[in-house]
Design an enzyme around this catalytic site. Structure first.
Site, mmCIF file in Angstrom:
data_model
loop_
_atom_site.group_PDB
_atom_site.id
_atom_site.type_symbol
_atom_site.label_atom_id
_atom_site.label_comp_id
_atom_site.label_asym_id
_atom_site.label_seq_id
_atom_site.Cartn_x
_atom_site.Cartn_y
_atom_site.Cartn_z
ATOM 1 N N VAL A 78 0.833 -1.204 0.000
ATOM 2 C CA VAL A 78 0.000 0.000 0.000
ATOM 3 C C VAL A 78 0.867 1.253 0.000
ATOM 4 O O VAL A 78 0.594 2.225 -0.711
ATOM 5 C CB VAL A 78 -0.969 0.004 1.199
ATOM 6 C CG1 VAL A 78 -1.695 1.340 1.321
ATOM 7 C CG2 VAL A 78 -1.983 -1.133 1.054
ATOM 8 N N GLY A 79 1.946 1.241 0.784
ATOM 9 C CA GLY A 79 2.839 2.393 0.832
ATOM 10 C C GLY A 79 3.426 2.736 -0.522
ATOM 11 O O GLY A 79 3.522 3.912 -0.902
ATOM 12 N N LYS A 122 12.560 -1.422 -6.266
ATOM 13 C CA LYS A 122 11.888 -0.543 -7.232
ATOM 14 C C LYS A 122 11.992 0.918 -6.806
ATOM 15 O O LYS A 122 12.215 1.806 -7.623
ATOM 16 C CB LYS A 122 10.402 -0.930 -7.366
ATOM 17 C CG LYS A 122 10.135 -2.149 -8.217
ATOM 18 C CD LYS A 122 8.632 -2.339 -8.374
ATOM 19 C CE LYS A 122 8.313 -3.542 -9.249
ATOM 20 N NZ LYS A 122 6.853 -3.711 -9.415
ATOM 21 N N LYS A 126 -3.675 -4.406 13.974
ATOM 22 C CA LYS A 126 -4.304 -3.209 13.410
ATOM 23 C C LYS A 126 -5.167 -2.488 14.456
ATOM 24 O O LYS A 126 -5.208 -1.251 14.489
ATOM 25 C CB LYS A 126 -5.147 -3.583 12.192
ATOM 26 C CG LYS A 126 -4.343 -4.208 11.049
ATOM 27 C CD LYS A 126 -3.141 -3.364 10.656
ATOM 28 C CE LYS A 126 -2.284 -4.027 9.612
ATOM 29 N NZ LYS A 126 -1.040 -3.279 9.316
ATOM 30 N N LEU A 129 -9.862 -5.804 2.340
ATOM 31 C CA LEU A 129 -8.785 -6.608 1.760
ATOM 32 C C LEU A 129 -8.308 -5.922 0.487
ATOM 33 O O LEU A 129 -9.091 -5.682 -0.428
ATOM 34 C CB LEU A 129 -9.282 -8.015 1.443
ATOM 35 C CG LEU A 129 -8.267 -8.928 0.751
ATOM 36 C CD1 LEU A 129 -7.117 -9.274 1.687
ATOM 37 C CD2 LEU A 129 -8.948 -10.201 0.249
ATOM 38 N N VAL A 130 -7.014 -5.603 0.425
ATOM 39 C CA VAL A 130 -6.489 -4.820 -0.694
ATOM 40 C C VAL A 130 -6.205 -5.727 -1.888
ATOM 41 O O VAL A 130 -5.486 -6.728 -1.774
ATOM 42 C CB VAL A 130 -5.197 -4.083 -0.285
ATOM 43 C CG1 VAL A 130 -4.640 -3.294 -1.465
ATOM 44 C CG2 VAL A 130 -5.473 -3.161 0.896
#
Length: 299
Positions: free
Chosen positions: A18-19, A48, A163, A188-189
């Site tokens: 996500v970051g 990357k 979390k 859920l990503v």
């Protein structure tokens, strides 16, 4: 906004799935980004980011230790916002829970000591709100809800516990230090190469997937939409509190099969659901606050 007036912002940990997508979204909008990545954790995403730094003049990479408050301070210097998206690439157990909580506390305290800091956008999870003994009896599960920590411990839902505790610790310290903070509680990503680049967090989120499905609280979110919500939450000065963020509630067999197939070979659908027909579970999740934030978009 004019490129010249866009402030510098920090993403911690930029090497999480996500970051990394938040980092890309911020750069595409013209922000200068301080990418804070965990020391000694050279991942595919981390490589990357290092390669991107050579090409992107508005990207500056910092090595940080989330347990070292001073290293976070250095990465935050001159930034107007922190996008805090901590995650464990190695999965979750009771020890990782403690580390993530300590990391969240250090990040917020570093923000309190950074004069330029205007806002914290804290990435949390729906799992910080949906786990309790009686969730199936609730008509609405919204931003006022919190997962029960003892229930999470009993079922060894370490991701949900991490979390819950880290978000609550961040909120307590942010309020004590009078910091402007919002949290984005993501479903859920899903997104490009998520099964390859974010496997253990995905599996950790899905611990107890059958119960989530049964209780009408299994939800998914596209990573690009999630990024857009994060940036809107920073740019809109009126945002406050928590925001449930999801595109879809998974509550039919067909949707569950589609989800399982999209995450192959990470997961397989439990056999008990393979031939049950299209029974619809009661939808309990509510995200009225999010709808107001993204009003006027296609979502």
């Amino acid at each position: 906004m004019d490129d010249e007036v866009l402030p510098a912002v920090c993403v911690l940990d930029a090497s999480t799935y996500v970051g990394f997508w938040i980092l890309k979204g911020l750069l595409s909008r013209g922000y200068t980004v301080h990418a804070a990545t965990q020391k000694n954790e050279e991942t595919e995403i981390g490589k990357k980011i290092r390669d991107m730094e050579k090409e992107e003049e508005k990207l500056i990479v910092f090595d940080v230790d989330i347990l070292d408050y001073h290293s976070i301070l250095i990465a935050l210097k001159g930034c107007s916002a922190l996008f805090c998206c901590l995650d464990s690439p190695d999965g979750y157990d009771d020890e990782i829970v403690d580390l993530e909580v300590r990391g969240a506390i250090n990040a917020v305290e570093a923000c309190a000591q950074t004069d330029s800091l205007e806002k914290i956008v804290f990435t949390s999870s729906l799992t910080a709100a949906i786990w309790k003994e009686d969730v199936c009896s609730q008509e609405d599960v919204d931003e006022k809800c919190w997962s029960n920590q003892e229930f999470c411990r009993k079922l060894k839902l370490w991701y949900a516990l991490a979390k819950t505790q880290s978000e609550q610790a961040a909120w307590a310290l942010a309020m004590d230090r009078m910091l402007d903070m919002v949290s984005i509680n993501a479903g859920l990503v899903l997104g490009p190469s998520v099964a390859q680049q974010n496997p253990r967090s995905t599996i950790s989120y899905l611990k107890g997937a059958a119960q989530m499905y049964e209780n009408g609280v299994m939800a998914i979110v596209d990573v690009e939409f999630l990024v857009d919500v994060h940036i809107r939450a920073f740019e809109d000065r009126s945002t406050c509190g928590r925001y449930f963020c999801f595109n879809q509630i998974v509550n039919t067999e067909q949707e569950a099969l589609k989800l399982a197939n999209s995450l192959t070979p990470l997961i397989s659908l439990p056999t008990r659901y393979e031939y049950q027909g299209n029974e619809v579970q009661a939808e309990r999740l509510r995200n009225k606050k999010l709808n107001k934030l993204v009003e006027g978009t296609a979502y």
